[in-house]
Design an enzyme around this catalytic site. Structure first.
Site, PDB file in Angstrom:
ATOM      1  N   LYS A   1      12.720  55.777  34.637  1.00 20.63           N
ATOM      2  CA  LYS A   1      11.410  56.060  34.561  1.00 20.63           C
ATOM      3  C   LYS A   1      11.480  56.539  32.723  1.00 20.63           C
ATOM      4  O   LYS A   1      13.252  57.349  32.186  1.00 20.63           O
ATOM      5  CB  LYS A   1      11.012  57.548  34.787  1.00 20.63           C
ATOM      6  CG  LYS A   1       9.840  58.375  34.145  1.00 20.63           C
ATOM      7  CD  LYS A   1      10.314  59.770  34.836  1.00 20.63           C
ATOM      8  CE  LYS A   1       8.251  60.128  34.829  1.00 20.63           C
ATOM      9  NZ  LYS A   1       8.056  61.169  35.711  1.00 20.63           N
TER      10      LYS A   1
ATOM     11  N   ASP B   1       1.278  69.853  39.631  1.00 23.28           N
ATOM     12  CA  ASP B   1       0.631  68.528  39.335  1.00 23.28           C
ATOM     13  C   ASP B   1       0.235  68.295  40.864  1.00 23.28           C
ATOM     14  O   ASP B   1       1.067  66.672  40.795  1.00 23.28           O
ATOM     15  CB  ASP B   1       0.263  67.489  38.054  1.00 23.28           C
ATOM     16  CG  ASP B   1      -0.356  66.630  38.085  1.00 23.28           C
ATOM     17  OD1 ASP B   1      -1.221  66.808  37.995  1.00 23.28           O
ATOM     18  OD2 ASP B   1       0.299  65.816  37.044  1.00 23.28           O
TER      19      ASP B   1
END
Length: 495
Positions: A123, A228
């Site tokens: 990532k 989130d």
């Protein structure tokens, strides 16, 4: 931002990476790093560094920009990616690079593999995209800073995510296994499956709903809130169990807006299940029902957690901090001095001051007494009649031996008297000088020397001219000459 092409990585030399590292180090204090500073940090020849930087600019790992005050080089996202990939390769964490499998508003996801060809997930944090630039309101990465580089903020984001992921993985949460990280790159386990947003049907909707709500409650009991928790950040593995991803926005339950974010996570899950599966339940967790059993937010320093909450947590558990008498009195005196303490301190100062005055007066009295005795002895010796022995007279009218010895005694006593008077004068001078100043002369000298060195360095920096392909100072002078030339002599100069 552009796509990441790692084809050039295998052709870069160690000197190229030294130049990239030098530019990265220079960007800590410079928005644009001058070429001379890059050469100094990289410890390479200036001409060779210029050629290397030119090649790196051609491959878009560096960019040369003309600033308002000076020109210099800046590290691009690709150059920052190459530095991180090179570090991970040297650690033997990754050995091959694959395709891009995901794109988010603040990250790119790629598949990589280690030396044993085991698939991993890489990532790359990409803060600074146009769709997500309001970082100050959404994150606390800036801290006390007014501004910061997007590369530096990406690095902070990756560091926080790795810390959150490792803490959650150690506590048995369904998260990818963290492998390693460097700069803005995080290497983790590759999850087999897909995001919940791509799932159209599940075997047991109610069980999946309960499992997700239990995860939200477990996170809250550990002192953190995901922030989130939606279908885009929930992966469903091959067995149908959820795996949570994406943690940079996690906050503590001590955050002022913790209840708002907790309710938002719950409502996101409820809205998705109602829209996708037609399932709606009246049972859902509430923020007031959380029972803290771990301090994960304290361990990873989550946003919203402060050290003053430690005392509050101890009080809630029935533990009171008790200080000893000495520590408590010192703390009280340091925190809020009362009038009695101030009065006592002033009396102590007056006492010390009086002792110093008495000591000085005593010294002056002793010196005066010694001076008077010395003067008396000297006067007596001068008035005494010294018998002259005829048998010891010398030729040429010189003094006798006894007379010479007495003269030497008188001279020595006069010399002693002068030295005592000089000492008395020095003591009086020292008294007036020490009572007027509280700073030692050595400290004053050191401060003056420090100020002079700082002023000299400042003058040297003013004389230094940033060098590059086109100096900003030279370009400004050239523009001024062109302006004067085009003015047709109205400035008093014409060719």
């Amino acid at each position: 931002m552009g796509k990441l092409d790692v084809a050039i990585l295998r052709y870069l030399t160690p000197e190229d990476f030294r130049v990239l590292t030098a530019v990265e180090m220079g960007m800590k204090n410079h928005e644009l790093v001058p070429g001379s500073l890059v050469a100094s940090i990289a410890n390479l020849r200036h001409g060779g560094v210029h050629k290397l930087m030119k090649d790196l600019c051609k491959h878009r790992l560096l960019t040369y920009e003309r600033g308002k005050h000076y020109d210099g080089y800046r590290l691009t996202n690709a150059g920052y990616d190459y530095l991180a990939l090179k570090a991970l390769t040297n650690r033997k964490v990754i050995a091959s690079f694959g395709n891009q499998i995901g794109v988010g508003k603040e990250s790119n996801i790629y598949t990589v593999a280690d030396e044993d060809r085991n698939p991993l997930c890489l990532k790359l944090h990409r803060l600074g995209r146009t769709c997500f630039r309001n970082i100050k309101d959404k994150r606390d990465y800036h801290a006390h800073r007014n501004r910061a580089s997007w590369l530096y903020l990406s690095r902070i984001s990756a560091t926080k995510e790795f810390a959150y992921m490792k803490a959650l993985y150690d506590r048995g949460f369904p998260v990818p296994k963290p492998i390693d990280f460097n700069r803005h790159c995080v290497v983790m386990q590759l999850v087999g499956g897909g995001p919940l947003t791509h799932v159209s049907a599940v075997d047991d909707v109610e069980a999946l709903y309960d499992e997700l709500m239990n995860l939200i409650v477990r996170l809250g009991n550990c002192g953190v809130i995901h922030g989130d928790f939606n279908e885009f950040n929930i992966m469903i593995d091959e067995e149908g169990h959820p795996i949570i991803i994406d943690f940079p926005q996690m906050i503590s339950t001590m955050h002022p807006n913790a209840e708002l974010y907790f309710d938002r996570d719950v409502q996101c899950v409820r809205a998705f299940f109602k829209k996708r599966f037609g399932y709606e339940s009246s049972l859902y967790p509430k923020f007031s029902e959380l029972e803290r059993d771990e301090d994960l937010d304290r361990e990873v320093a989550c946003s919203g957690y402060r050290k003053e909450h430690d005392h509050q947590l101890l009080q809630e558990m029935g533990i009171e901090l008790q200080l000893s008498g000495d520590e408590g009195s010192e703390t009280e005196n340091l925190a809020e001095p009362d009038a009695g303490n101030l009065k006592a301190s002033e009396e102590d100062i007056d006492t010390l001051r009086q002792q110093v005055e008495d000591s000085i007066k005593h010294d002056e009295t002793e010196i005066t007494r010694i001076t008077e005795d010395t003067r008396k002895v000297a006067g007596d010796n001068e008035n005494d009649e010294v018998p002259i022995s005829v048998g010891h007279e010398t030729v040429g009218g010189e003094l006798t031996d006894s007379r010479a010895e007495e003269e030497d005694d008188v001279n020595s006593q006069k010399y002693r008297l002068k030295m005592i008077e000089k000492t008395l004068s020095d003591v009086r001078t020292m008294r007036s000088y020490t009572s007027a100043s509280t700073i030692a002369p050595e400290v004053v000298k050191q401060q003056v020397k420090k100020n002079l060195e700082a002023k000299q360095k400042k003058m040297e920096r003013k004389k230094a001219v940033a060098k590059g392909e086109a100096s900003a100072v030279t370009r400004q002078r050239r523009d001024n000459r062109e302006t004067i030339r085009e003015s047709h002599g109205i400035w008093g100069w014409d060719e």
